[in-house]
Structure formats: structure tokens, C-alpha cells
Design a protein around this motif. Structure first.
Motif, PDB file in Angstrom:
ATOM      1  N   GLY A  33       2.901  -1.130   0.070  1.00 16.40           N
ATOM      2  CA  GLY A  33       3.615  -0.530  -1.053  1.00 16.40           C
ATOM      3  C   GLY A  33       4.155  -1.571  -2.013  1.00 16.40           C
ATOM      4  O   GLY A  33       4.035  -1.424  -3.246  1.00 16.40           O
ATOM      5  N   LYS A  36       1.126  -3.258  -3.902  1.00 18.05           N
ATOM      6  CA  LYS A  36       0.532  -2.387  -4.927  1.00 18.05           C
ATOM      7  C   LYS A  36       1.447  -2.248  -6.139  1.00 18.05           C
ATOM      8  O   LYS A  36       0.979  -2.162  -7.284  1.00 18.05           O
ATOM      9  CB  LYS A  36       0.245  -1.013  -4.336  1.00 18.05           C
ATOM     10  CG  LYS A  36      -0.999  -0.942  -3.464  1.00 18.05           C
ATOM     11  CD  LYS A  36      -1.410   0.498  -3.220  1.00 18.05           C
ATOM     12  CE  LYS A  36      -1.845   1.167  -4.504  1.00 18.05           C
ATOM     13  NZ  LYS A  36      -2.294   2.553  -4.300  1.00 18.05           N
ATOM     14  N   TYR A  49      -5.958   3.471  -2.352  1.00 17.78           N
ATOM     15  CA  TYR A  49      -5.297   3.427  -1.042  1.00 17.78           C
ATOM     16  C   TYR A  49      -3.806   3.649  -1.249  1.00 17.78           C
ATOM     17  O   TYR A  49      -3.227   3.161  -2.222  1.00 17.78           O
ATOM     18  CB  TYR A  49      -5.510   2.088  -0.349  1.00 17.78           C
ATOM     19  CG  TYR A  49      -6.958   1.800   0.001  1.00 17.78           C
ATOM     20  CD1 TYR A  49      -7.487   2.182   1.229  1.00 17.78           C
ATOM     21  CD2 TYR A  49      -7.788   1.132  -0.896  1.00 17.78           C
ATOM     22  CE1 TYR A  49      -8.814   1.908   1.552  1.00 17.78           C
ATOM     23  CE2 TYR A  49      -9.113   0.853  -0.580  1.00 17.78           C
ATOM     24  CZ  TYR A  49      -9.614   1.250   0.642  1.00 17.78           C
ATOM     25  OH  TYR A  49     -10.922   0.975   0.964  1.00 17.78           O
ATOM     26  N   CYS A  50      -3.194   4.346  -0.321  1.00 17.43           N
ATOM     27  CA  CYS A  50      -1.769   4.642  -0.431  1.00 17.43           C
ATOM     28  C   CYS A  50      -1.092   4.371   0.899  1.00 17.43           C
ATOM     29  O   CYS A  50      -1.632   4.716   1.960  1.00 17.43           O
ATOM     30  CB  CYS A  50      -1.584   6.106  -0.829  1.00 17.43           C
ATOM     31  SG  CYS A  50       0.135   6.580  -1.063  1.00 17.43           S
ATOM     32  N   GLU A  51       0.068   3.745   0.860  1.00 25.30           N
ATOM     33  CA  GLU A  51       0.748   3.404   2.107  1.00 25.30           C
ATOM     34  C   GLU A  51       1.099   4.638   2.929  1.00 25.30           C
ATOM     35  O   GLU A  51       1.144   4.582   4.162  1.00 25.30           O
ATOM     36  CB  GLU A  51       2.000   2.571   1.841  1.00 25.30           C
ATOM     37  CG  GLU A  51       3.076   3.243   1.016  1.00 25.30           C
ATOM     38  CD  GLU A  51       2.919   2.991  -0.471  1.00 25.30           C
ATOM     39  OE1 GLU A  51       3.943   3.032  -1.169  1.00 25.30           O
ATOM     40  OE2 GLU A  51       1.774   2.772  -0.930  1.00 25.30           O
ATOM     41  N   GLU A  52       1.310   5.778   2.267  1.00 22.13           N
ATOM     42  CA  GLU A  52       1.631   6.990   3.018  1.00 22.13           C
ATOM     43  C   GLU A  52       0.462   7.474   3.869  1.00 22.13           C
ATOM     44  O   GLU A  52       0.645   8.236   4.826  1.00 22.13           O
ATOM     45  CB  GLU A  52       2.063   8.113   2.061  1.00 22.13           C
ATOM     46  CG  GLU A  52       3.455   7.945   1.488  1.00 22.13           C
ATOM     47  CD  GLU A  52       3.495   6.981   0.319  1.00 22.13           C
ATOM     48  OE1 GLU A  52       2.411   6.559  -0.142  1.00 22.13           O
ATOM     49  OE2 GLU A  52       4.610   6.628  -0.129  1.00 22.13           O
ATOM     50  N   ASP A  53      -0.742   7.052   3.516  1.00 26.72           N
ATOM     51  CA  ASP A  53      -1.928   7.460   4.284  1.00 26.72           C
ATOM     52  C   ASP A  53      -2.175   6.579   5.505  1.00 26.72           C
ATOM     53  O   ASP A  53      -3.102   6.837   6.280  1.00 26.72           O
ATOM     54  CB  ASP A  53      -3.171   7.433   3.391  1.00 26.72           C
ATOM     55  CG  ASP A  53      -3.085   8.442   2.258  1.00 26.72           C
ATOM     56  OD1 ASP A  53      -2.421   9.488   2.455  1.00 26.72           O
ATOM     57  OD2 ASP A  53      -3.651   8.181   1.180  1.00 26.72           O
TER      58      ASP A  53
END
Length: 433
Positions: A33, A36, A49-53
């Protein structure tokens, strides 16, 4: 057997979390996070890409790798803080790239993390009150020698910064005069000092109890010789600048590096496919920073080859171990009939012979033969027959080498600090004897 102190350090750091892997997963998500949001490079590289995923460490391993070429192309794009917050910049030698070259940026907090690791890691081999001679570059604040000195001071030892060895005789005298109980140095420099002492100071009374060798592979022959001359225990350290200088260190069992898992997440992958390999299988070391704010690195491919040690350590820690790093993947030279040659192979051969303290090697090819030129660095003039004995030892151990060209460079002071080289020559064998 004394457990690695890195376990106590790790326990202290992860108290808010239930276990190490949970801590690492949470820190990896934070790092992704932060990167990014603030690093232009990772904003581009991790688009989509997402840290929550990232719900597991396996999910994290789907993220793309970062390479040394990425870092060399435009290091400023990796910055995730303002340049005003950067306390130390380290420029690394690179080849075959354009632009600024590899530069690594550290905030004050990043440097404090390294000092903390050095404090705990050095307590493996150093006690309060010990006098520790630091034979590493450390003239600049924030350099590896300076950070090590600060870590030693925090644990109650007395650091004696010196820098690389420039005179063997003066160094031997300094060790006895100051009653040095431990030293940290580059393997070949410490080997050269031990060779010198064996030849010219047979009455040398070593006050050393421990030695830490760092920055390069330590062959068993080198380790055993240094231990015998200095009558002390020799430990190994693994690290690189991109890691924040420190990566892992031996425990009392001396069976591989216990890792800096508080600050770094470690993987070993197949260097071709990028897929994780099982413990005991050699592959490429990959790391991700967990706590670094100035210049986070995500799935950084080191080019170093090693494997996770599958067996539990005799010191009974839960921390992982990586086997000693012997070679870099780009540094192996292919020979005919499927053979190959690496620096570690030459280390194991040459450092088992008397007198040799360092070397460079160049491999030559023609249509039918393979030759190797060795430049050998000796702290003192060799005895009669030395080159012949060395030639026989190398040719007898490396059957793919058909010709050997030897040059012995006798130096009365240590070779300037730098990496040994194994390189290609022209595709024609030299004609000299």
C-alpha cells in the motif's frame, strides 16, 4: 547450545501479532500500500494489484518481481518519501546499464533498523566488554562499518573502526596491542592476514575469540585456516546493500544463516520460472522489505543462489535458515560437455593450497580446448615449485580445463578491496606459458 539471539529479537518485535507469518503478511500488505501510494515505480509496476486482495502469503507471491535492472534504470522512481527524508544514499557498481546506476536510499529509521539487527546479530559471537575490530568501510556516517559500530556500542561492546586492511604487519601488531577479542572483515583480507601471520609471526598469540566474515562466500578451507591461525570461532554473515546491509547470520551451530525475518520476507524461487521451490532445493533468493519506508523493495531478485535448510537447527529456533550462499546465478561459466565453472569451485580449490590469499580468473576457449588464466595474490613470495603444484592441483580437480596459465602477483600489502572476478576472455587461448 545457545539459541540464536535473533529469535528473542523477533519475539520482541512481533508482540502485537499472534505469530511471525501473520506479522509478515500484515507488513507486506502495508508495504504494498505504501509503495503504490508513494513510489512512481511501484504505482506503475503494481497497477491492477491491491493490498486488500493479498489474503495470504501465497497471494503475495503472485506479485511481479523487481530486478536489479529495474533499480539501475531509474532509482529515483523507487523513492516512497521526499528526498529531504533520505539520510544515506549508497551507489552500487553496475555494468551494462545506462542512467544513474543502482542507488539505494535510506531514511534515518531505515538505518536504525539495521543498527538494531547488527546489535542482536552480533550478540551471537560478541559479549559485553569485547573489543571488536571492524575491517569494513566505515569512514562515512551511515556506512556499513559505522552502522555496525553503533550496533556494537548499544550492546555494550567496544567497536574499533579501522576500515579494510592495508598493512598485514601493522594489523597483526594492532590486534595484540589492543587485545582485540573479535573482528569483522572480508574473507580474503582476513585470510591474507592469517597467511602473513603463519609465515612471519609464528609466536603470534591471538587474543581473538571470534571472527565474523562477510560480503563473500567463505570456503571451508578458508574458514578452517583462519580458525587454526587465530584459535577462534569463525561465523558467517549474509547481506547486501539492497537488504539494508544485513540479511542473516550464523548461530552457534554454524549451519546456515538465521534470517532477519522482522524486516525482510524471504523466498527462494526457480530462477527460470519464478515459482517457489521446496526446502532443500536450490534456487534464487528473493526478498521483500517489511519495514522500510524510504525505498521499499517488493520481491527483489538478488541473483544469489541458495536453498532453505529443511532440517531444524540444533539451536532449536523457529526461525528459518538459508544455506550458505556460494554463487551468483549470472556468475557461472558454461564449459563443454555440460560442465560449468563458478567462483566457489575455485575458492574451494585455491584456498585449500598454501600461500594463496586471493585471485582473479579468466576462461578462454578455442575449437577444442578450454584454458583458464589465474592471477594469484600472495602476501609473501612463494617457495620454489609453488606454481607447478598449483597447476597440478587445479588441472587435477577440473577435468574440463585443458590448459592453465598462472601468474603469481606477490604483494606485501593486501589487495585493494574488491570482488574476485571470474570472467570470459577472448575465444582464443593465449599463447604464453
Amino acid at each position: 547450545m545457545k539459541k540464536t539471539p535473533l529469535e528473542s529479537w523477533t519475539d520482541e518485535k512481533i508482540k502485537p501479532y499472534s505469530q511471525l507469518r501473520s506479522y509478515q503478511l500484515a507488513k507486506l500488505k502495508e508495504t504494498v500500500g505504501h509503495a503504490k501510494a508513494h513510489s512512481p515505480f511501484y504505482r506503475w509496476r503494481l497497477a491492477g494489484y491491491c493490498e486488500e486482495d493479498i489474503g495470504s502469503l501465497e497471494d503475495f507471491k503472485s506479485l511481479p518481481f523487481t530486478t536489479g535492472a529495474d533499480l539501475a534504470t531509474d532509482p529515483l522512481r523507487f523513492l516512497a518519501v521526499s528526498q529531504d527524508e533520505i539520510k544515506r544514499i549508497v551507489t552500487l557498481e553496475t555494468s551494462g546499464t545506462t542512467g544513474l546506476g543502482k542507488r539505494v536510499f535510506f531514511t534515518e529509521a531505515d538505518l536504525e533498523s539495521t543498527i538494531d539487527f547488527f546489535q542482536w546479530g552480533m550478540s551471537t559471537l560478541v559479549e559485553r566488554g569485547d573489543k571488536v575490530l571492524i575491517l569494513l568501510p566505515g569512514e562515512r556516517p551511515g556506512g556499513v562499518g559505522d552502522l555496525l559500530a553503533q550496533g556494537l556500542s548499544k550492546m555494550g561492546a567496544t567497536p574499533i573502526p579501522h576500515g579494510p586492511i592495508t598493512d598485514f604487519g601493522q594489523m597483526a601488531a594492532l590486534i595484540t596491542r589492543k587485545g582485540i577479542t573479535s573482528l569483522v572483515g572480508i574473507p580474503t583480507q582476513v585470510l591474507g592476514l592469517a597467511r602473513y601471520i603463519e609465515a612471519l609471526s609464528p609466536t603470534f598469540q591471538s587474543p581473538l575469540r571470534s571472527t565474523l566474515l562477510t560480503t563473500d562466500y567463505v570456503s571451508p578451507a578458508l574458514l578452517n585456516f583462519v580458525e587454526n591461525i587465530f584459535t577462534c570461532r569463525v561465523f558467517n554473515h549474509y547481506g547486501m546493500t539492497e537488504m539494508g546491509f544485513g540479511g542473516g547470520v550464523d548461530c552457534a551451530a554454524r549451519g546456515g544463516y538465521h534470517l532477519r525475518e522482522v524486516d525482510l520476507y524471504w523466498e527462494i524461487v526457480d530462477p527460470t520460472t519464478g515459482t517457489p521451490v521446496s526446502p532443500g532445493t536450490r534456487g534464487e533468493i528473493v526478498f521483500s522489505t517489511l519495514t522500510r519506508r524510504g525505498m521499499p523493495l517488493i520481491r527483489y531478485k538478488t541473483g544469489d543462489e541458495a536453498h532453505f535448510v529443511a532440517e531444524s537447527c540444533p539451536c532449536r529456533t523457529y526461525l528459518q535458515r538459508i544455506a550458505y550462499v556460494k554463487d551468483r546465478l549470472p556468475g557461472r561459466i558454461a564449459l563443454p560437455e555440460g560442465d560449468s565453472l563458478s567462483l566457489s569451485q575455485l575458492d574451494d580449490i585455491l584456498f585449500s593450497l598454501p600461500h594463496v590469499a586471493d585471485f582473479d580468473a579468466t576462461v578462454y576457449f578455442n575449437a577444442t580446448n578450454v584454458g583458464i588464466e589465474l592471477i594469484l595474490y600472495l602476501p609473501l613470495p612463494p617457495p620454489t615449485g609453488f606454481l607447478h603444484q598449483t597447476r597440478e592441483a587445479v588441472l587435477g580437480t577440473l577435468p574440463s580445463i585443458s590448459q592453465l596459465f598462472l601468474e603469481a602477483r606477490v604483494i606485501t600489502c593486501p589487495r585493494p578491496v574488491g570482488k574476485r572476478m571470474l570472467k570470459w576472455g577472448n575465444f582464443l587461448l593465449p599463447t604464453r606459458n
